[in-house]
Design a protein around this motif. Structure first.
Motif, PDB file in Angstrom:
ATOM      1  N   ARG A 162       0.833   5.541  -1.880  1.00 23.48           N
ATOM      2  CA  ARG A 162      -0.021   6.739  -1.943  1.00 23.48           C
ATOM      3  C   ARG A 162       0.010   7.264  -3.370  1.00 23.48           C
ATOM      4  NH1 ARG A 162       2.101   9.357   1.979  1.00 23.48           N
ATOM      5  NH2 ARG A 162       3.539  10.673   0.782  1.00 23.48           N
ATOM      6  N   THR A 190       0.856  -1.190   0.000  1.00 24.30           N
ATOM      7  CA  THR A 190       0.000   0.000   0.000  1.00 24.30           C
ATOM      8  C   THR A 190       0.890   1.238   0.000  1.00 24.30           C
ATOM      9  OG1 THR A 190      -1.730  -1.143   1.235  1.00 24.30           O
ATOM     10  CG2 THR A 190      -1.802   1.271   1.213  1.00 24.30           C
ATOM     11  N   GLY A 194       3.795  11.202  -4.011  1.00 23.34           N
ATOM     12  CA  GLY A 194       3.247   9.857  -3.912  1.00 23.34           C
ATOM     13  C   GLY A 194       4.199   8.884  -3.248  1.00 23.34           C
ATOM     14  N   SER A 205      -0.408   9.856  -6.556  1.00 23.36           N
ATOM     15  CA  SER A 205      -0.188  11.269  -6.881  1.00 23.36           C
ATOM     16  C   SER A 205      -0.084  11.389  -8.390  1.00 23.36           C
ATOM     17  CB  SER A 205       1.094  11.792  -6.200  1.00 23.36           C
ATOM     18  OG  SER A 205       2.234  11.161  -6.752  1.00 23.36           O
ATOM     19  N   ASP A 246      -0.868   3.475  -6.106  1.00 29.80           N
ATOM     20  CA  ASP A 246      -0.948   3.421  -4.634  1.00 29.80           C
ATOM     21  C   ASP A 246      -1.099   2.003  -4.103  1.00 29.80           C
ATOM     22  OD1 ASP A 246      -3.523   2.844  -5.402  1.00 29.80           O
ATOM     23  OD2 ASP A 246      -4.482   4.369  -4.146  1.00 29.80           O
TER      24      ASP A 246
END
Length: 361
Positions: free
Chosen positions: A183, A181, A194, A185, A236
């Motif tokens: 993030r 996991t 990200g 962007s 992500d």
């Protein structure tokens, strides 16, 4: 009364099973298949075949009565999706039997039925045909282990090794899944905002592949990587699927511990690991006496250890004498080249019948 072995009848019975497609996980199809298997058992052997319901589909259990002495073990699920039969129908030509599931392992099931039919006394013999072996035997394991412990001896009718070899050892096997996991962007405007799950997954794939120890018989093979959806988005999430094969309990412990201790290269990423070596190794000592008996019935037959797993892994791990690979002779399991050699079918029936007579004597 002892029945004669009829190749034509065996082929008819095999056609019947193959033409009822039974892909793993398709409960409706497996329910139909289980009824057809049960009908075959009852027609050829008498008595009653019991359908044992389960969330993956029904398992089929038949008993010749008396004190349990030997369990004949197989499965009726196959890996082929519905519709395969239309493209690759049951065919007997050029010395080969072809069609979805003929080698793994419907051919072995039919041979088992005809082997038991040769016995004047079928007491002590049980047959268990499970519905989920190809998916890990999650719903049948407790049942097959229970019947194996009750019987004390297990003959597994999975397909034979090359040239008809019996399988005296199998690697333990399992599947692991590593989820990353990160993030998201914008990949062009602010990629630095990200946490790139795909890049993290790439690092993890290399760490996982380094767990290989071929000199110890261990293979750790990343097989699937899923990540991303758009070319301009930092992904992500990512998922890695890994196939693991081991020969010993020590290697099982090492690999499972290594997966449990995986840590992210990027401290902002999060890892989650699931899976295990679900099928323990089947070591050759559990087959020693049964293989010697088979070799006395068919001099020159060989015993081999293989990488693929079966339900024999579970029974052998309990210390129950187990001999595998007694089913069809051919090849191409899980592929369009799957086939059974016609001229081996009757001989294999006699070999299994001979083993059953000896074990129940």
């Amino acid at each position: 009364m002892t029945l004669a072995v009829s190749l034509d009848t065996i082929l008819d019975d095999l056609r019947t099973l193959v033409e009822v497609e039974s892909p793993s996980g398709d409960v409706e199809s497996l329910t139909i298949s289980a009824r057809v298997v049960a009908d075959l058992l009852e027609r050829r052997l008498g008595g009653r075949a019991v359908l044992v319901d389960g969330p993956a589909g029904p398992h089929v259990h038949w008993s010749g009565g008396g004190e349990p002495r030997v369990l004949v073990l197989g499965h009726h699920d196959t890996v082929f999706p519905l519709g395969t039969l239309a493209r690759r129908p049951f065919t007997v030509a050029d010395g080969k039997i072809t069609g979805p599931g003929v080698f793994d392992m419907l051919g072995g099931l039919v041979q088992a039925v005809h082997a038991v039919a040769l016995l004047d006394d079928r007491s002590g013999v049980e047959i268990l045909v499970t519905a989920d072996e190809e998916n890990g035997s999650l719903t049948s394991r407790a049942l097959l282990e229970d019947r194996a412990q009750a019987c004390g001896t297990v003959l597994v009718l999975e397909g034979a090794g090359d040239g008809g070899d019996l399988k005296v050892g199998r690697k333990g096997c399992g599947t692991f899944e590593v989820t990353v996991t990160g993030r998201a962007s914008h990949a062009g405007l602010e990629p630095e905002a990200g946490v790139n799950a795909l890049v993290e997954a790439a690092h993890q794939v290399l760490e996982i592949a380094a767990l290989n120890r071929p000199e110890a018989g261990t293979t750790v093979t990343p097989t699937v990587l899923r990540s991303g959806g758009q070319s301009n988005v930092v992904p992500d999430a990512a998922t890695i699927v890994v196939d693991v094969r081991v020969e010993t309990a020590d290697e099982t412990a090492r690999v499972e511990a290594a997966f449990a201790s995986l840590t992210p290269r990027d401290p902002q990423a999060v890892l989650a690991v699931t899976g295990s070596v679900a099928r323990p190794p089947m070591t050759p000592e559990t087959s020693t006496d049964l293989f010697a008996l088979a070799a006395s019935l068919e001099p020159g037959i060989r015993g081999v250890s293989v990488g693929g797993g079966s339900d024999g892994n579970f029974t052998a791990a309990l210390g129950i004498p187990t001999l595998d690979g007694l089913g069809a002779v051919g090849g191409g399991a899980h592929a369009d080249t799957e086939h059974v050699l016609v001229d081996t079918v009757v001989g294999r029936v006699h070999l299994v019948a001979g083993l059953l007579r000896a074990v129940t004597a």
